[in-house]
Design an enzyme around this catalytic site. Structure first.
Site, PDB file in Angstrom:
ATOM      1  N   GLU A 153      -9.792  52.783  -6.653  1.00 20.21           N
ATOM      2  CA  GLU A 153     -10.226  52.059  -7.869  1.00 20.21           C
ATOM      3  C   GLU A 153      -9.392  52.123  -8.835  1.00 20.21           C
ATOM      4  O   GLU A 153      -9.628  51.494 -10.085  1.00 20.21           O
ATOM      5  CB  GLU A 153     -11.799  52.055  -7.967  1.00 20.21           C
ATOM      6  CG  GLU A 153     -12.566  51.803  -6.905  1.00 20.21           C
ATOM      7  CD  GLU A 153     -14.224  51.902  -7.448  1.00 20.21           C
ATOM      8  OE1 GLU A 153     -14.711  50.815  -7.692  1.00 20.21           O
ATOM      9  OE2 GLU A 153     -14.581  52.925  -7.536  1.00 20.21           O
TER      10      GLU A 153
ATOM     11  N   ASP B 253     -12.234  46.994  -9.739  1.00 23.31           N
ATOM     12  CA  ASP B 253     -11.819  47.891 -10.926  1.00 23.31           C
ATOM     13  C   ASP B 253     -10.585  48.157 -10.842  1.00 23.31           C
ATOM     14  O   ASP B 253      -9.848  48.535 -11.942  1.00 23.31           O
ATOM     15  CB  ASP B 253     -12.571  49.206 -10.304  1.00 23.31           C
ATOM     16  CG  ASP B 253     -14.194  49.433 -11.152  1.00 23.31           C
ATOM     17  OD1 ASP B 253     -14.089  48.968 -12.455  1.00 23.31           O
ATOM     18  OD2 ASP B 253     -15.046  49.638 -10.439  1.00 23.31           O
TER      19      ASP B 253
ATOM     20  N   HIS C  73     -21.143  41.183 -13.997  1.00 27.59           N
ATOM     21  CA  HIS C  73     -22.324  41.525 -13.457  1.00 27.59           C
ATOM     22  C   HIS C  73     -23.012  40.343 -12.685  1.00 27.59           C
ATOM     23  O   HIS C  73     -23.266  40.259 -11.292  1.00 27.59           O
ATOM     24  CB  HIS C  73     -23.450  42.310 -14.360  1.00 27.59           C
ATOM     25  CG  HIS C  73     -24.552  42.551 -13.688  1.00 27.59           C
ATOM     26  ND1 HIS C  73     -25.776  41.867 -14.031  1.00 27.59           N
ATOM     27  CD2 HIS C  73     -25.093  43.669 -12.966  1.00 27.59           C
ATOM     28  CE1 HIS C  73     -26.898  42.537 -13.137  1.00 27.59           C
ATOM     29  NE2 HIS C  73     -26.261  43.864 -12.910  1.00 27.59           N
TER      30      HIS C  73
ATOM     31  N   ARG D  24     -21.809  53.524  -0.423  1.00 30.71           N
ATOM     32  CA  ARG D  24     -21.085  53.990  -1.766  1.00 30.71           C
ATOM     33  C   ARG D  24     -22.205  54.891  -2.396  1.00 30.71           C
ATOM     34  O   ARG D  24     -23.139  54.294  -2.791  1.00 30.71           O
ATOM     35  CB  ARG D  24     -20.366  52.952  -2.497  1.00 30.71           C
ATOM     36  CG  ARG D  24     -19.884  53.458  -3.828  1.00 30.71           C
ATOM     37  CD  ARG D  24     -19.387  52.469  -4.547  1.00 30.71           C
ATOM     38  NE  ARG D  24     -20.387  51.758  -5.425  1.00 30.71           N
ATOM     39  CZ  ARG D  24     -20.074  50.734  -6.269  1.00 30.71           C
ATOM     40  NH1 ARG D  24     -18.853  50.288  -6.366  1.00 30.71           N
ATOM     41  NH2 ARG D  24     -20.902  49.980  -6.996  1.00 30.71           N
TER      42      ARG D  24
ATOM     43  N   ARG E 239     -23.621  48.973  -2.365  1.00 32.78           N
ATOM     44  CA  ARG E 239     -23.801  49.741  -3.768  1.00 32.78           C
ATOM     45  C   ARG E 239     -25.254  50.142  -4.123  1.00 32.78           C
ATOM     46  O   ARG E 239     -26.289  49.515  -4.319  1.00 32.78           O
ATOM     47  CB  ARG E 239     -23.400  48.674  -4.826  1.00 32.78           C
ATOM     48  CG  ARG E 239     -22.240  48.069  -4.643  1.00 32.78           C
ATOM     49  CD  ARG E 239     -22.056  46.867  -5.647  1.00 32.78           C
ATOM     50  NE  ARG E 239     -20.816  46.392  -5.850  1.00 32.78           N
ATOM     51  CZ  ARG E 239     -20.062  45.164  -5.352  1.00 32.78           C
ATOM     52  NH1 ARG E 239     -20.859  44.437  -4.567  1.00 32.78           N
ATOM     53  NH2 ARG E 239     -18.803  44.886  -5.802  1.00 32.78           N
TER      54      ARG E 239
ATOM     55  N   ARG F 140       0.834  -1.372   0.079  1.00 30.92           N
ATOM     56  CA  ARG F 140      -0.122  -0.107   0.154  1.00 30.92           C
ATOM     57  C   ARG F 140       0.999   1.186  -0.028  1.00 30.92           C
ATOM     58  O   ARG F 140       1.826   1.094   0.632  1.00 30.92           O
ATOM     59  CB  ARG F 140      -0.883   0.046   1.201  1.00 30.92           C
ATOM     60  CG  ARG F 140      -1.965  -1.008   1.266  1.00 30.92           C
ATOM     61  CD  ARG F 140      -2.601  -0.941   2.710  1.00 30.92           C
ATOM     62  NE  ARG F 140      -3.047  -2.156   3.123  1.00 30.92           N
ATOM     63  CZ  ARG F 140      -4.511  -2.553   2.949  1.00 30.92           C
ATOM     64  NH1 ARG F 140      -5.200  -1.704   2.626  1.00 30.92           N
ATOM     65  NH2 ARG F 140      -4.772  -3.834   3.222  1.00 30.92           N
TER      66      ARG F 140
ATOM     67  N   CYS G  71     -12.755  45.895  -0.514  1.00 29.55           N
ATOM     68  CA  CYS G  71     -14.302  45.787  -0.525  1.00 29.55           C
ATOM     69  C   CYS G  71     -14.671  45.156  -1.874  1.00 29.55           C
ATOM     70  O   CYS G  71     -15.641  44.994  -2.371  1.00 29.55           O
ATOM     71  CB  CYS G  71     -14.890  46.749  -0.390  1.00 29.55           C
ATOM     72  SG  CYS G  71     -14.858  48.351  -1.428  1.00 29.55           S
TER      73      CYS G  71
HETATM   74  C1  PEP Z   1     -14.595  47.403  -7.265  1.00 35.90           C
HETATM   75  O1  PEP Z   1     -14.568  47.846  -8.248  1.00 35.90           O
HETATM   76  O2  PEP Z   1     -13.726  46.624  -6.726  1.00 35.90           O
HETATM   77  C2  PEP Z   1     -15.970  47.518  -6.294  1.00 35.90           C
HETATM   78  C3  PEP Z   1     -16.154  46.964  -5.128  1.00 35.90           C
HETATM   79  O3  PEP Z   1     -16.961  48.075  -6.940  1.00 35.90           O
HETATM   80  P1  PEP Z   1     -17.683  47.430  -8.129  1.00 35.90           P
HETATM   81  O4  PEP Z   1     -17.586  45.987  -8.168  1.00 35.90           O
HETATM   82  O5  PEP Z   1     -19.164  47.901  -7.853  1.00 35.90           O
HETATM   83  O6  PEP Z   1     -17.367  48.218  -9.393  1.00 35.90           O
HETATM   84 MG    MG Z   2     -15.867  49.519  -8.629  1.00 32.05          MG
END
Ligand code: PEP
Ligand code: MG
Length: 848
Positions: A717, A741, A427, A590, A534, A79, A803
């Site tokens: 960002e 971003d 998205h 935001r 958001r 084994r 974030c």
């Molecule tokens: C980002 O850009 O990291 C963010 C948290 O904002 P969103 O995803 O809404 O653009």
């Molecule tokens: Mg963003």
């Protein structure tokens, strides 16, 4: 004749032999522990990693000498024993030493059929795993005797020589083949994916076979004290008379006994009560002394019990949590040890439905696993069809080329979302994770014909609207039909583990939550506040969208303000609700971020409806919609740019926030809202927005006759904001890095389109990982470091956080913690993952 060479360190496993996990592997060490616990383990020799490496390199061990240690005519098994059992290894091989002569002896002692079955098993395994012949050649129906005859003939025909009869030769070949298998590229990649280092070694154990056949009670089985699917106490396993190895638990094993009394059939407990009791005490001893729930593999030979092996009970994530927590509660391991036994990522399996791994899988397509969990439903191709389906109470999967803000209601109505395009921060992915909705994006092999309401897979299969599919979004596979699903398991064990994690964690964890529903989930998962709300998502609700569109189509600032006045009470109610749910914990809001055209309808039909609603000519609506379109909207009129060119929008939002602050503080815990400005790239932007927000705050204080505090922050960002963080920090209380971003802009890589080539890029090693999933430490991370350093130099005590989606990724959290960030914020369903990851990091530091 091959020349035998001395092989270092062939050791018999005894209670005091020098056996260690990092030289002989976990299995060898575990067998030694079983021996120390006085369990009847057949004689076993352990071959260390070094020896196995030599064998793989072509050295031939003195296998005759090895076999001599087991006595004349003994059969043995080999084994694998890697340092960590989870790293895998080649399969075990039983009955080495079997040949025509032994076959005759065993037939005389135990009957021809039993002897032939045993020999057949060896011939089959040797031929396929050692000689690497096609397994089909060795499958045949009929008696074991006939099948053996066929198998021996097949071997001879393929190899041009008879089946090897010399046990020493057989053993040498087995050792060589197992040693080489470990060195193979695919085995190496597989174990590295499971966390093994590149130079991980393999040990081997050679053990005298306990045959499991005989005239008295003979057979083999496995036993464990917990259920592998739930971790709950339950004696589990099977025993099969006149069998070997794991035959008793093989699919379709006829005549296998239950272990404990069972209404479904006879049990070992009834047939051999004392043996059964002994097995139970062995399992309990393993639990207490090896600090783990173990599955014991045992054999009975004429009524004599032998323990061949013990391995940690196989378990899914849910069972892993329950087992670890119960062991800690019973004082067998520490709470810290329980925490480190659970991989943070594994927790997301507990929070969502999962496809039952035991069921069949017909994979239609693969994509990026963007939001974990599993869902079954009928295919729909539009948001309105999803809503209609929900109204009928029918589960559906929304299938789109990609989603846009217009699809939000459809996403709410669907059980899962599948898109042809997109990446991990597109998205559909972001919204899916926020809603805890299983979501697969970038399923590039699919062709979606939304008009014809038909889906075509890469292998040419077509599925029409209404066809049933399952999304296994934990691994990114689309399955045909409705798979069986396992329920989520947020139980007491999970809650205990989370409490223990919080006791050691030293980085804050907040949730990204846009709606009251999100906020409730954030509370449920004990987020320490909202790190990103958001606000634009609030405007996609039915009643607001039209007013929002009115605002967008307003000709003058005056008209715009009139529309915003109608939005104000709605926003105020949203924020009041959020503050109430979050009960005084921080809520970071935001200000409006997306380009305005996202709120416009697409297609002629939508534009006509809007013209009607706004009582304007279609031509004007079309012209305005066209005027709002941009070549590069993600780099266009959005975020703070909108706030500066149309300041009434932010004025309205600031007023809604402050009025809600006063309202919520009157009824509950005091609220200190945090307001965050998106997409900043210059200090002056912050100055302009700050001046207006301060003015709104002063006005609300005067009008309402009440004071309140608030904090203003900037969302970093853009690379420029990171580089100029020293300037920007002069006007802000906090910086929160929007790494979605920021990653997009640092790489110049569209977060919505990267899915198309990301896997090629990762496979080719251009990127080590998808940078939208795991923070790019070298590039984006450097910007974060620079910004943190410059920001804090300008403003000591500046609060720093992430974030973006990286806030829920363990490796990225490690970076944030090491860089001295105060907290991370992630989708609510990733909050438990982040809490546990934070605890692991703190424990890692403690352990040095
Ligand atoms: C980002 O850009 O990291 C963010 C948290 O904002 P969103 O995803 O809404 O653009
Ligand atoms: Mg963003």
């Amino acid at each position: 004749m091959q020349k035998h060479q001395p092989i270092p360190g062939f050791t018999e496993i005894t209670s005091d032999a020098p056996i260690a996990e990092d030289s002989h592997g976990a299995r060898a060490k575990c067998l030694q522990r079983l021996i120390r616990l006085d369990m009847p383990v057949p004689r076993t020799l352990a071959l260390p990693f070094d020896a196995v490496r030599l064998i793989a390199a072509g050295h031939v061990p003195d296998t005759a000498a090895i076999l001599a240690r087991f006595g004349d005519g003994a059969l043995v098994s080999v084994r694998p024993s890697s340092q960590n059992g989870a790293w895998g290894g080649p399969g075990s091989l039983l009955n080495i030493g079997m040949n025509d002569a032994r076959h005759g002896e065993l037939a005389a002692a135990h009957g021809a059929e039993a002897a032939s079955a045993l020999y057949l098993r060896f011939v089959q395994n040797y031929s396929t795993h050692v000689a690497r012949l096609d397994p089909d050649l060795f499958e045949s129906a009929g008696s074991a005797k006939t099948a053996l005859h066929v198998a021996l003939r097949a071997f001879e025909a393929e190899m041009d020589e008879p089946f090897p009869q010399d046990p020493a030769y057989q053993l040498a070949q087995v050792l060589r083949s197992m040693a080489r298998a470990w060195e193979g590229t695919s085995a190496r990649l597989l174990r590295q994916a499971r966390g093994a280092p590149a130079d991980a070694g393999l040990g081997l154990v050679v053990q005298r076979m306990a045959l499991g056949i005989g005239r008295g009670e003979s057979g083999a089985g496995v036993i464990q004290l917990v259920d592998s699917a739930t971790g709950a106490p339950q004696i589990t396993g099977r025993y099969l008379g006149q069998s070997q190895g794991r035959d008793a638990v093989a699919e379709g094993a006829e005549g296998a006994l239950y272990l404990t009394r069972d209404p479904r059939g006879p049990s070992l407990e009834e047939r051999c009560p004392e043996l059964f009791a002994t097995l139970q005490t062995f399992c309990a001893a393993c639990r207490a002394q090896l600090h783990e729930e173990m599955q014991i593999e045992f054999t009975l030979e004429d009524g004599a019990l032998q323990v061949l092996d013990a391995v940690p009970v196989a378990r899914n994530s849910r069972a892993a949590v329950r087992i670890a927590v119960t062991l800690a509660e019973d004082g067998i391991i520490t709470r810290e040890a329980a925490l480190t036994r659970i991989a943070p990522r594994a927790l997301s399996e507990l929070l969502h439905h999962q496809v039952d791994p035991r069921g069949p899988r017909d994979v239609l397509a693969r994509g990026i696993a963007a939001s974990p969990g599993a869902a079954c439903g009928r295919i729909v191709f539009s948001s309105s069809a999803a809503q209609a389906s929900a109204a009928r109470g029918e589960a559906c999967i929304l299938v789109r080329r990609e989603t846009s803000p217009e699809d939000i209601r459809g996403m709410h109505a669907a059980s899962g979302v599948l898109t042809e395009r997109g990446g991990i921060t597109s998205h559909a992915a972001v919204i899916g994770r926020g809603l805890g909705l299983p979501c697969i994006v970038g399923a590039t092999g699919l062709r979606i014909d939304a008009h014809g309401r038909r889906l075509t897979t890469s292998d040419g299969r077509t599925l029409d609207e209404g066809a049933m599919i399952t999304l296994d979004a934990t691994c990114g596979e689309v399955l045909d039909g409705a798979a069986d699903l396992l329920e989520p398991a947020v139980d007491d064990s999970f809650r205990s583990l989370m409490r223990w994690a919080d006791a050691v964690r030293d980085i804050g964890v907040r949730a990204n939550a846009d709606t009251p529903a999100d906020a409730r989930i954030a509370r449920e998962f004990e987020a320490e506040g909202i790190g990103l709300c958001r606000t634009e998502h609030m405007f996609f609700e039915d009643d607001r969208l039209t007013v929002m569109r009115e605002m967008i189509f307003a000709d003058t600032a005056e008209d715009r303000r009139a529309a915003l006045d109608r939005l104000l009470p709605m926003q105020r109610a949203d924020f009041t609700h959020l503050f109430e749910i979050m009960q005084g914990t921080p809520v970071c809001i935001r200000l409006f971020d997306p380009p305005l055209h996202e709120f416009l309808p697409h297609g002629r039909e939508g534009l006509r409806n809007l013209a009607e609603a706004l009582d304007k000519p279609l031509s004007e609506i079309t012209r305005r919609a066209e005027a709002l379109s941009e070549f590069n909207p993600m780099l266009g009129m959005r975020g703070v740019r909108l706030g500066i060119t149309m300041p009434e929008i932010y004025d309205m939002q600031a007023r809604a926030i402050f009025e809600a602050t006063i309202d919520a503080s009157q009824n509950g815990d005091p609220v200190v809202p945090e307001i965050m400005i998106p997409l900043v790239s210059a200090k002056r932007e912050v100055e302009l927005v700050k001046a207006r927000i301060d003015a709104v705050a002063a006005a609300v204080r005067t009008e309402r006759g009440r004071g309140f505090d608030y904090r203003l922050g900037v969302m970093v960002e853009t690379p420029r904001a990171a580089l100029r963080a020293g300037d920007i920090a002069q006007h802000t209380d906090f910086l929160s890095f929007g790494t979605n971003d920021l990653t997009q802009m640092t790489y110049g890589l569209s977060r919505d389109d990267a899915g198309r080539f990301m896997s090629t890029y990762v496979q080719a090693g251009v990127y080590p990982e998808d940078p939208f999933q795991m923070l790019d430490i070298d590039g984006v991370g450097e910007l974060l470091h620079i910004a943190a350093e410059r920001g804090r130099a300008a403003r000591p005590g500046l609060v720093l956080s992430v974030c973006g989606e990286h806030g829920g990724n363990s490796e990225s959290i490690a970076f944030c913690r090491a860089a001295g960030f105060d907290y991370v914020s992630c989708s609510p369903f990733r909050v438990p993952v982040a809490r546990l990851a934070g605890a692991h990091l703190a424990l890692g530091d403690k352990a040095g």
